[in-house]
Design a protein around this motif. Structure first.
Motif, PDB file in Angstrom:
ATOM      1  N   VAL A   1      10.553   7.667  -2.320  1.00  0.00           N
ATOM      2  CA  VAL A   1       9.483   8.577  -2.732  1.00  0.00           C
ATOM      3  C   VAL A   1       9.286   8.473  -4.234  1.00  0.00           C
ATOM      4  N   GLY A   2       8.027   8.478  -4.667  1.00  0.00           N
ATOM      5  CA  GLY A   2       7.720   8.447  -6.088  1.00  0.00           C
ATOM      6  C   GLY A   2       6.646   9.447  -6.441  1.00  0.00           C
ATOM      7  N   GLU A   3       6.451   9.653  -7.742  1.00  0.00           N
ATOM      8  CA  GLU A   3       5.398  10.565  -8.163  1.00  0.00           C
ATOM      9  C   GLU A   3       4.059   9.850  -8.142  1.00  0.00           C
ATOM     10  N   ALA A   4       3.009  10.642  -8.036  1.00  0.00           N
ATOM     11  CA  ALA A   4       1.678  10.067  -7.857  1.00  0.00           C
ATOM     12  C   ALA A   4       1.066   9.587  -9.157  1.00  0.00           C
TER      13      ALA A   4
ATOM     14  N   ALA B   1       0.829  -1.199   0.000  1.00  0.00           N
ATOM     15  CA  ALA B   1       0.000   0.000   0.000  1.00  0.00           C
ATOM     16  C   ALA B   1       0.865   1.252   0.000  1.00  0.00           C
ATOM     17  N   PRO B   2       1.055   1.877  -1.165  1.00  0.00           N
ATOM     18  CA  PRO B   2       1.746   3.170  -1.172  1.00  0.00           C
ATOM     19  C   PRO B   2       0.980   4.181  -0.332  1.00  0.00           C
ATOM     20  N   ILE B   3       1.705   5.090   0.284  1.00  0.00           N
ATOM     21  CA  ILE B   3       1.109   6.113   1.139  1.00  0.00           C
ATOM     22  C   ILE B   3       1.226   7.465   0.446  1.00  0.00           C
ATOM     23  N   ALA B   4       0.111   8.161   0.343  1.00  0.00           N
ATOM     24  CA  ALA B   4       0.077   9.453  -0.336  1.00  0.00           C
ATOM     25  C   ALA B   4       0.399  10.578   0.634  1.00  0.00           C
ATOM     26  N   VAL B   5       1.206  11.518   0.182  1.00  0.00           N
ATOM     27  CA  VAL B   5       1.437  12.767   0.909  1.00  0.00           C
ATOM     28  C   VAL B   5       0.443  13.781   0.360  1.00  0.00           C
TER      29      VAL B   5
ATOM     30  N   THR C   1      -7.746  15.257  -9.313  1.00  0.00           N
ATOM     31  CA  THR C   1      -7.624  16.365  -8.384  1.00  0.00           C
ATOM     32  C   THR C   1      -8.949  17.092  -8.284  1.00  0.00           C
ATOM     33  N   PRO C   2      -9.405  17.426  -7.066  1.00  0.00           N
ATOM     34  CA  PRO C   2     -10.660  18.141  -6.939  1.00  0.00           C
ATOM     35  C   PRO C   2     -10.541  19.541  -7.521  1.00  0.00           C
ATOM     36  N   SER C   3     -11.600  20.007  -8.127  1.00  0.00           N
ATOM     37  CA  SER C   3     -11.628  21.354  -8.662  1.00  0.00           C
ATOM     38  C   SER C   3     -13.057  21.835  -8.654  1.00  0.00           C
ATOM     39  N   ALA C   4     -13.211  23.051  -9.086  1.00  0.00           N
ATOM     40  CA  ALA C   4     -14.548  23.625  -9.142  1.00  0.00           C
ATOM     41  C   ALA C   4     -15.283  23.238 -10.412  1.00  0.00           C
ATOM     42  N   ASP C   5     -14.689  22.423 -11.276  1.00  0.00           N
ATOM     43  CA  ASP C   5     -15.364  22.075 -12.538  1.00  0.00           C
ATOM     44  C   ASP C   5     -16.739  21.478 -12.302  1.00  0.00           C
ATOM     45  N   ALA C   6     -16.878  20.742 -11.191  1.00  0.00           N
ATOM     46  CA  ALA C   6     -18.148  20.081 -10.918  1.00  0.00           C
ATOM     47  C   ALA C   6     -19.276  21.062 -10.651  1.00  0.00           C
ATOM     48  N   VAL C   7     -18.935  22.311 -10.302  1.00  0.00           N
ATOM     49  CA  VAL C   7     -19.988  23.278 -10.001  1.00  0.00           C
ATOM     50  C   VAL C   7     -20.031  24.405 -11.020  1.00  0.00           C
TER      51      VAL C   7
ATOM     52  N   LEU D   1      -2.837   5.588  -0.454  1.00  0.00           N
ATOM     53  CA  LEU D   1      -3.042   6.143  -1.793  1.00  0.00           C
ATOM     54  C   LEU D   1      -4.420   5.808  -2.350  1.00  0.00           C
ATOM     55  N   ASP D   2      -4.891   4.581  -2.108  1.00  0.00           N
ATOM     56  CA  ASP D   2      -6.191   4.230  -2.672  1.00  0.00           C
ATOM     57  C   ASP D   2      -7.308   5.103  -2.091  1.00  0.00           C
ATOM     58  N   ARG D   3      -7.189   5.448  -0.810  1.00  0.00           N
ATOM     59  CA  ARG D   3      -8.177   6.335  -0.195  1.00  0.00           C
ATOM     60  C   ARG D   3      -8.046   7.753  -0.729  1.00  0.00           C
ATOM     61  N   ALA D   4      -6.812   8.195  -0.940  1.00  0.00           N
ATOM     62  CA  ALA D   4      -6.601   9.541  -1.472  1.00  0.00           C
ATOM     63  C   ALA D   4      -7.203   9.675  -2.862  1.00  0.00           C
ATOM     64  N   VAL D   5      -7.030   8.647  -3.678  1.00  0.00           N
ATOM     65  CA  VAL D   5      -7.612   8.668  -5.021  1.00  0.00           C
ATOM     66  C   VAL D   5      -9.135   8.665  -4.939  1.00  0.00           C
ATOM     67  N   ALA D   6      -9.686   7.815  -4.078  1.00  0.00           N
ATOM     68  CA  ALA D   6     -11.140   7.747  -3.931  1.00  0.00           C
ATOM     69  C   ALA D   6     -11.716   9.072  -3.437  1.00  0.00           C
ATOM     70  N   ASP D   7     -10.953   9.776  -2.574  1.00  0.00           N
ATOM     71  CA  ASP D   7     -11.421  11.047  -2.026  1.00  0.00           C
ATOM     72  C   ASP D   7     -11.140  12.232  -2.938  1.00  0.00           C
ATOM     73  N   GLY D   8     -10.452  11.989  -4.053  1.00  0.00           N
ATOM     74  CA  GLY D   8     -10.138  13.077  -4.967  1.00  0.00           C
ATOM     75  C   GLY D   8      -9.108  14.046  -4.440  1.00  0.00           C
ATOM     76  N   ASP D   9      -8.201  13.574  -3.569  1.00  0.00           N
ATOM     77  CA  ASP D   9      -7.199  14.458  -2.978  1.00  0.00           C
ATOM     78  C   ASP D   9      -6.119  14.827  -3.987  1.00  0.00           C
ATOM     79  N   ARG D  10      -5.530  15.998  -3.782  1.00  0.00           N
ATOM     80  CA  ARG D  10      -4.303  16.337  -4.499  1.00  0.00           C
ATOM     81  C   ARG D  10      -3.166  15.588  -3.816  1.00  0.00           C
ATOM     82  N   VAL D  11      -2.382  14.865  -4.580  1.00  0.00           N
ATOM     83  CA  VAL D  11      -1.295  14.054  -4.028  1.00  0.00           C
ATOM     84  C   VAL D  11       0.025  14.668  -4.476  1.00  0.00           C
ATOM     85  N   HIS D  12       0.829  15.119  -3.504  1.00  0.00           N
ATOM     86  CA  HIS D  12       2.118  15.732  -3.831  1.00  0.00           C
ATOM     87  C   HIS D  12       3.129  14.687  -4.282  1.00  0.00           C
ATOM     88  N   CYS D  13       3.135  13.551  -3.625  1.00  0.00           N
ATOM     89  CA  CYS D  13       4.011  12.441  -3.976  1.00  0.00           C
ATOM     90  C   CYS D  13       3.532  11.234  -3.191  1.00  0.00           C
TER      91      CYS D  13
END
Length: 557
Positions: free
Chosen positions: A416-419, A7-11, A424-430, A240-252
């Motif tokens: 450390v690796g790239e995501a 399980a990679p860990i997202a920052v 990434t969450p944005s205002a496009d949805a609204v 990382l899987d939770r970060a992706v599901a939550d739409g988080d911005r992942v620095h690395c």
């Protein structure tokens, strides 16, 4: 042999308070300019008869106790390292798009690191009469982590790590392992280091660790010790899987890590090449990465005559061997910019590496002219990064390493690796469907009027510097910021109008684009049925056609 981590860990959040850099963007600018923040201690820090060059913060005595619900008397008894951890934890969570108050009762962990007790030493120097009911909690190093857990109501593991100079990177390792084993769902990891008394510097100088000329010459022939630095860094970690599901911005992402100890080496504080080589190999085995895929390593790199050659030899054996002569492993150290933050140093290195990965540039390592004669860079397959550049092979997945070693032999390395392409969450949805220009609202709040105005000024400066999309900014302010009692809304149809309103709010002036108010007490809802009609046929049709959210809610009803 260690097994690859599953399980990679997202920052997902970053915050810092470093000399010359109050936030990660400022730190990146400092690195990009190739500058250091080393200087004389602040005039109010201690007697001029005991000057000692270092990288210092200003106004470490300043703290908004009321913001965190702490009384002035208790705040005065608190080690400023506790205060700094509270500030960094809050800022890192907000940078991650998490409203800190929303985590109350959650399985969020806090791992802190610190190794010095300067404030306690100053306190005890005043004698028993200085002791009070808050002295135990104010001076206890374990409370550095516990305080953040208490203020935010976090129920995950909460502990302060002291593994000497490798403490903060060891805390990152422990947090990642805790997340992988289900001990917590989210983790805040912070490292803090404040030089509040000349005594700890005097001890370090007598030990022989400090550079007489106040410079850190990592891997250079002039290496003669390190320069102390103070400040802190905090990161927010999530699987990382939770970060992706939550739409988080992942620095690395943290792909793997390992910790070991030198054991019975030639001396308690003498680094051991074999142990350092072993921790490097173990970290990459757990990450499942090929050592030749690593393009950059952020060194422990203290610039000591003994430590640098040992670190270089271990790195060359574990990661440099077998590389083409024209493609060496790049190395560098942030200690040349902001000094050695000791118990927080590993997190400084991780922050620098996370920024280098997310921004796809590698900053320069300073103060390198010619290699230490005991470090044959070419034979080891290493090269010091002396200028800012792109990554050597930007077309490949970016992989880097961060090393941190404690004086008692506790070694840690993080891969450390790239995501990749993480949503990434944005205002496009609204955004409205037809793209018509419509008024936007920027929501701001603060504990009091001064805080509200301060928020407005920081937002104005931030927008002018970075020019973020006005709608994205509106979305972030509405969705990811705590709502305090003093509130304001800036409403305008374009960025210029929003900035004008924000500037007026910061100055405390009236402006047609600004609506201000204070949250009152509890309210009761009342309904008035007039019995006569302002209704009309087709009412709401325009809203239905223009706004998808309204249309969906209307259709469902």
């Amino acid at each position: 042999m260690a097994k690859p981590s599953s399980a990679p860990i997202a920052v997902v959040g970053l915050a810092c308070r470093l000399p010359g850099a109050a936030d990660p963007d400022a730190f990146w600018r400092l690195l990009g300019r190739g500058e250091d923040a080393v200087g004389e201690p602040p005039a109010d820090r201690w007697s001029a008869s005991a000057p000692r060059r270092g990288a210092f913060l200003d106004e470490v005595d300043r703290f908004d106790a009321a913001f965190f619900g702490i009384s002035p008397r208790e705040a005065a008894a608190m080690d400023p390292q506790q205060r700094l951890m509270l500030e960094l934890g809050w800022e890192a969570l907000e940078e991650a798009g998490i409203v800190p108050g929303s985590l109350a009762g959650s399985r969020t962990a806090v791992y802190a690191s610190a190794i010095w007790d300067d404030y306690a030493a100053l306190h005890h120097r005043r004698g028993e009469a200085a002791a009070g009911r808050h002295s135990v909690t104010g001076l206890g190093r374990g409370i550095i982590a516990n305080r953040l857990s208490y203020v935010l109501g976090l129920t995950g593991p909460s502990l302060t790590v002291d593994a000497a100079q490798s403490s903060s990177l060891v805390a990152v390792h422990l947090a990642c392992e805790g997340l992988r084993h289900g001990d917590a769902d989210l983790a805040v990891v912070g490292g803090v280091n404040l030089i509040l008394s000349p005594g700890s510097s005097a001890d370090s100088a007598r030990f022989g660790a400090l550079s007489p000329d106040g410079r850190c010459y990592t891997f250079d022939s002039r290496a003669n010790g390190y320069v102390r630095g103070e400040g802190g860094v905090a990161v927010v970690l999530k699987p990382l899987d939770r970060a992706v599901a939550d739409g988080d911005r992942v620095h690395c992402v943290i792909l793997g890590s390992a910790v070991n100890n030198d054991g019975a080496s030639t001396g308690l504080t003498v680094p051991d090449q074999g142990a350092q080589e072993a921790v490097l190999r173990a970290a990459h085995a757990r990450a499942g990465t090929d050592p030749t895929a690593v393009q950059y390593v952020e060194l422990h790199g203290t610039g000591t005559p003994v430590g640098d050659p040992v670190e270089a030899a271990a790195l060359g054996a574990a990661l440099g061997a077998g590389r083409p002569s024209d493609a060496p492993l790049l190395v560098g150290s942030a200690k040349t910019n902001v000094g050695h933050l000791e118990g927080a140093a590993g997190l400084v290195g991780l922050l620098k590496t996370a920024l280098a990965v997310s921004r796809r540039r590698i900053p320069a390592s300073l103060n390198f002219r010619e290699p230490n004669p005991a470090i044959p860079l070419d034979a080891l397959g290493l090269r010091v990064q002396t200028r800012e550049s792109d990554w050597p092979e930007p077309g490949r997945p970016l992989v880097a390493g961060v090393s941190s070693f404690g004086m008692g032999g506790t070694n840690c390395h993080v891969v450390v690796g790239e995501a990749g392409r993480v949503p990434t969450p944005s205002a496009d949805a609204v955004r409205s469907g037809d793209g018509a220009r419509e008024p936007l609202a920027w929501l701001l709040s603060g504990r009091d009027t001064a805080a509200l105005r301060g928020q407005a000024e920081r937002l104005r400066r931030h927008q002018e510097r970075y020019g973020h999309d006005a709608l994205d900014t509106a979305y972030a302010l509405a969705a990811h910021r705590t709502r305090f009692d003093e509130r304001a809304v800036v409403i305008a149809e374009d960025a210029a109008g929003l900035l004008a309103g924000t500037a007026a709010l910061a100055r405390g002036e009236e402006h047609p684009a600004v609506v201000r108010g204070t949250v009152g007490g509890p309210v009761r809802t009342a309904f008035l049925f007039t019995g006569q009609g302002s209704q009309r046929a087709g009412m709401g049709r325009e809203l239905h056609e223009r706004y998808e959210v309204f249309a969906a809610a209307f259709d469902e009803a």
